[in-house]
Motif scaffolding. Structure first.
Motif, PDB file in Angstrom:
ATOM      1  N   UNK A 173     -13.159   1.704 -29.328  1.00  0.00           N
ATOM      2  CA  UNK A 173     -12.784   1.209 -27.995  1.00  0.00           C
ATOM      3  C   UNK A 173     -13.500   1.993 -26.892  1.00  0.00           C
ATOM      4  N   UNK A 174     -13.624   3.311 -27.042  1.00  0.00           N
ATOM      5  CA  UNK A 174     -14.349   4.104 -26.039  1.00  0.00           C
ATOM      6  C   UNK A 174     -15.839   3.770 -26.063  1.00  0.00           C
ATOM      7  N   UNK A 175     -16.364   3.524 -27.244  1.00  0.00           N
ATOM      8  CA  UNK A 175     -17.774   3.126 -27.330  1.00  0.00           C
ATOM      9  C   UNK A 175     -17.992   1.758 -26.705  1.00  0.00           C
ATOM     10  N   UNK A 207      -9.054  -3.097 -23.716  1.00  0.00           N
ATOM     11  CA  UNK A 207      -9.673  -3.828 -24.833  1.00  0.00           C
ATOM     12  C   UNK A 207      -8.758  -3.799 -26.059  1.00  0.00           C
ATOM     13  N   UNK A 208      -8.167  -2.627 -26.348  1.00  0.00           N
ATOM     14  CA  UNK A 208      -7.230  -2.510 -27.469  1.00  0.00           C
ATOM     15  C   UNK A 208      -6.006  -3.397 -27.243  1.00  0.00           C
ATOM     16  N   UNK A 209      -5.516  -3.422 -26.001  1.00  0.00           N
ATOM     17  CA  UNK A 209      -4.333  -4.225 -25.687  1.00  0.00           C
ATOM     18  C   UNK A 209      -4.613  -5.717 -25.866  1.00  0.00           C
ATOM     19  N   UNK A 210      -5.796  -6.156 -25.450  1.00  0.00           N
ATOM     20  CA  UNK A 210      -6.159  -7.572 -25.593  1.00  0.00           C
ATOM     21  C   UNK A 210      -6.284  -7.943 -27.068  1.00  0.00           C
ATOM     22  N   UNK A 211      -6.939  -7.078 -27.850  1.00  0.00           N
ATOM     23  CA  UNK A 211      -7.092  -7.342 -29.291  1.00  0.00           C
ATOM     24  C   UNK A 211      -5.725  -7.413 -29.973  1.00  0.00           C
ATOM     25  N   UNK A 212      -4.836  -6.477 -29.626  1.00  0.00           N
ATOM     26  CA  UNK A 212      -3.501  -6.462 -30.232  1.00  0.00           C
ATOM     27  C   UNK A 212      -2.698  -7.691 -29.822  1.00  0.00           C
ATOM     28  N   UNK A 355     -19.976  -7.096 -31.601  1.00  0.00           N
ATOM     29  CA  UNK A 355     -19.628  -6.558 -32.910  1.00  0.00           C
ATOM     30  C   UNK A 355     -18.407  -5.648 -32.844  1.00  0.00           C
ATOM     31  N   UNK A 356     -18.376  -4.768 -31.850  1.00  0.00           N
ATOM     32  CA  UNK A 356     -17.237  -3.864 -31.706  1.00  0.00           C
ATOM     33  C   UNK A 356     -15.963  -4.618 -31.336  1.00  0.00           C
ATOM     34  N   UNK A 357     -16.104  -5.704 -30.577  1.00  0.00           N
ATOM     35  CA  UNK A 357     -14.935  -6.507 -30.212  1.00  0.00           C
ATOM     36  C   UNK A 357     -14.276  -7.097 -31.446  1.00  0.00           C
ATOM     37  N   UNK A 358     -15.076  -7.662 -32.350  1.00  0.00           N
ATOM     38  CA  UNK A 358     -14.502  -8.254 -33.563  1.00  0.00           C
ATOM     39  C   UNK A 358     -13.998  -7.184 -34.526  1.00  0.00           C
ATOM     40  N   UNK A 359     -14.645  -6.011 -34.554  1.00  0.00           N
ATOM     41  CA  UNK A 359     -14.146  -4.906 -35.375  1.00  0.00           C
ATOM     42  C   UNK A 359     -12.739  -4.514 -34.920  1.00  0.00           C
ATOM     43  N   UNK A 360     -12.536  -4.423 -33.606  1.00  0.00           N
ATOM     44  CA  UNK A 360     -11.218  -4.092 -33.067  1.00  0.00           C
ATOM     45  C   UNK A 360     -10.212  -5.202 -33.351  1.00  0.00           C
ATOM     46  N   UNK A 361     -10.653  -6.435 -33.257  1.00  0.00           N
ATOM     47  CA  UNK A 361      -9.771  -7.578 -33.459  1.00  0.00           C
ATOM     48  C   UNK A 361      -9.294  -7.663 -34.913  1.00  0.00           C
ATOM     49  N   UNK A 362     -10.231  -7.606 -35.844  1.00  0.00           N
ATOM     50  CA  UNK A 362      -9.870  -7.675 -37.261  1.00  0.00           C
ATOM     51  C   UNK A 362      -9.115  -6.406 -37.665  1.00  0.00           C
ATOM     52  N   UNK A 363      -9.494  -5.268 -37.060  1.00  0.00           N
ATOM     53  CA  UNK A 363      -8.769  -4.031 -37.321  1.00  0.00           C
ATOM     54  C   UNK A 363      -7.316  -4.127 -36.894  1.00  0.00           C
ATOM     55  N   UNK A 364      -7.057  -4.759 -35.742  1.00  0.00           N
ATOM     56  CA  UNK A 364      -5.672  -4.933 -35.268  1.00  0.00           C
ATOM     57  C   UNK A 364      -4.859  -5.741 -36.272  1.00  0.00           C
ATOM     58  N   UNK A 365      -5.483  -6.750 -36.868  1.00  0.00           N
ATOM     59  CA  UNK A 365      -4.803  -7.551 -37.892  1.00  0.00           C
ATOM     60  C   UNK A 365      -4.557  -6.735 -39.158  1.00  0.00           C
ATOM     61  N   UNK A 366      -5.627  -6.158 -39.703  1.00  0.00           N
ATOM     62  CA  UNK A 366      -5.536  -5.460 -40.984  1.00  0.00           C
ATOM     63  C   UNK A 366      -4.638  -4.246 -40.940  1.00  0.00           C
ATOM     64  N   UNK A 367      -4.775  -3.422 -39.910  1.00  0.00           N
ATOM     65  CA  UNK A 367      -3.974  -2.198 -39.814  1.00  0.00           C
ATOM     66  C   UNK A 367      -2.487  -2.518 -39.680  1.00  0.00           C
TER      67      UNK A 367
END
Length: 574
Positions: A173-175, A207-212, A355-367
């Motif tokens: 998210x910082x990156x 960004x984290x809040x939107x993905x979550x 790429x980082x946006x989808x990593x955060x999005x799928x990460x929010x689901x998986x985690x």
């Protein structure tokens, strides 16, 4: 009214948004201080019970799911899982790591590093795929390890991955903020709030809040957004590959092996982490319409294509620019600038950003699904296991992970690689391969005791010889004498399982090929890559494991003990 009907009626009357003590600590050990002191006095007995006890497929698939009160919606197909695979794996890593490792270690042979690390990643993917098909639940590796290696091993390994996921999401998210400022042609820290102590990053939190939020609203809608965003990112990647080959100069590939085999494997140990994230897909098995068909297609299909993409991207970079001229901090941007395409740096930044946006999005689901199943087992408060009746998503677990990552992202200056260079990830991949061997060659109350002892001995030989190979590589990278001992020992351990032990279980639908060779090779490669990491990574692993061990002894052990014995009392009704 039957017991099950009473349970359903009780669930329907209870609100999802509740905060009572029994929602967080319902177990008998935590009813009052007297029961807690009694539980603490039985630590040794309970620890032994949890160490030797095992879950089974039926408990993970049926009984534990009831702890969520509502089912997750089965709405995903192989198409969704394939795009989730792309979205969770292809982030900033390929843009960051390729230039660094080509410049300092592998040279043009960086393409071989991606081949080697891709093969290693595929071995782990095989193990995850078999388990996800056989045990289609949200817990991923936590559930699989509980079945084969027990509560304690599952908690330590899964707990490490969970902590790394929190830190990793914060770092990505910082990156994201840094790449966003590049698109705006501003300094990396210009959008952060400067204080005497910290560089506060509200954009990363947003960004984290939107993905979550997307992950909480609907899994299917999240999937649709993911494949659209990933498709756009794929267009950028295809442009990078085509433009790179269009400006290719084959003389840049000479010398192809500037550092020899040593350079290839040193780079492979680092670029391996560009393949990270595929384990999130296994946690979505519970929401997959046809797990036995969709999971192999989604996981194996996406990872195979990703390996080819990574190799082509690496080759295009070294064809465009001689490895000695590659800028390790902005490899692709500077390479395009060197061939007169200065504007392309914005396209590269856009690709990395998507790429980082989808990593955060799928990460929010998986985690969140990982967390949900850990809470179902009462390793953490069962309040986090609840699934919302309308959305069919684990909102509480998603909030836990998002808030934890958001707090770290807001205050901490973390490099994107903090989420990647992790002993924890490799450790759990190694344990998954061990668990697969146990699953194939040992069935409780069926396998003779002598065969169990043989299996333990052979697995220990495989692990010990792999550690020896990794240690010798680190201490004597140009040596060869040590391998004369360690590699034959690894072959002996693997051959011993193959020749002297009959397989006790055959996968119903899809299984890892060439067992025990592939799982054994996965153990060896993951341990080898662990040995290539910095000492600091092992220190972090040790600290995290120590903290989790304290929590397990004081809380998790007693909660899971009570939960397991309550299930035994209820029997088939529970």
């Amino acid at each position: 009214m039957s017991y099950e009907e009473e349970q359903v009626d009780e669930i329907q009357r209870r609100s999802y948004w509740r905060w009572g003590k029994d929602d967080f600590l319902p177990e008998e050990s935590f009813q009052n201080w007297s029961t807690y002191r009694s539980a603490l006095s039985q630590i040794c007995f309970r620890f032994k019970d949890r160490l030797i006890s095992r879950s089974d497929d039926a408990i993970e698939i049926e009984q534990l799911r009831k702890q969520s009160e509502n089912d997750m919606k089965r709405c995903l197909t192989w198409w969704d899982l394939t795009w989730f695979g792309f979205g969770s794996v292809i982030g900033a890593g390929i843009f960051v790591l390729t230039g660094q490792e080509a410049r300092y270690h592998a040279g043009p042979a960086i393409v071989l590093s991606y081949v080697a690390s891709g093969i290693s990643a595929m071995l782990s993917v095989f193990c995850y795929t078999e388990f996800a098909v056989e045990v289609p639940v949200a817990g991923g590796s936590f559930a699989y390890l509980r079945i084969e290696l027990g509560d304690f091993v599952a908690f330590i390994t899964a707990g490490n991955i969970l902590l790394e996921s929190i830190v990793g999401s914060a770092a990505v998210a910082r990156s994201w903020t840094s790449y966003f400022t590049t698109l705006l042609n501003r300094q990396p820290n210009s959008l952060r709030i400067h204080t005497n102590t910290y560089l506060l990053d509200p954009i990363a939190v947003a960004v984290l809040a939107i993905a979550a939020t997307m992950a909480m609203i609907s899994t299917k809608k999240t999937s649709q957004f993911n494949w659209i965003a990933t498709a756009l990112n794929t267009v950028v990647i295809i442009f990078v590959i085509i433009a790179g080959f269009a400006h290719a100069n084959t003389s840049n590939l000479t010398p192809f092996l500037p550092e020899g085999a040593k350079g290839i494997f040193q780079a492979a140990a680092i670029v391996y982490f560009a393949y990270g994230g595929f384990d999130n897909i296994a946690t979505m098995a519970e929401e997959t319409k046809n797990p036995s068909r969709d999971i192999p297609l989604g996981l194996l299909g996406s990872m195979s294509i990703i390996t080819v993409i990574y190799c082509l991207m690496a080759l295009s970079l070294t064809l465009m620019q001689k490895y000695t001229d590659i800028d390790p901090d902005a490899a692709y941007s500077m390479a395009f600038q060197s061939v007169g395409m200065k504007w392309a740096k914005y396209l590269v930044a856009l690709g990395a950003l998507k790429g980082m946006t989808t990593v955060l999005l799928v990460g929010a689901l998986g985690q969140a699904r990982y967390t949900t199943h850990i809470a179902r087992a009462h390793m953490i408060p069962p309040w986090f296991a609840l699934v919302h009746p309308k959305t069919g998503t684990p909102i509480n677990a998603t909030l836990l992970m998002a808030i934890s990552s958001g707090l770290i992202a807001f205050f901490s200056s973390l490099d994107v690689l903090a989420s990647l260079l992790s002993v924890s990830t490799l450790f759990i991949f190694m344990m998954m391969a061990v668990a697969l061997l146990v699953r194939r060659y040992y069935v409780r109350e069926v396998t003779p005791g002598i065969n169990l002892r043989k299996l333990v001995i052979f697995v220990l030989i495989i692990i010990a010889s792999s550690i020896g190979t990794s240690a010798y590589w680190r201490l004597r990278p140009n040596g060869w004498v040590g391998y004369v001992v360690t590699i034959p020992l690894w072959l002996l351990g693997t051959m011993g399982i193959s020749v002297f032990l009959p397989q006790q279980r055959t996968p119903k639908v899809w299984g890892v090929p060439l067992v025990p060779w592939f799982p054994s090779l996965s153990i060896a490669t993951n341990i080898f890559l662990m040995g290539s990491l910095e000492t600091q990574a092992f220190v972090r692993f040790g600290i995290c494991t120590g903290v989790m061990l304290v929590y397990y002894i004081l809380v998790g052990l007693h909660a899971t003990y009570d939960m397991a014995h309550q299930q035994l009392k209820l029997g088939p009704q529970g």
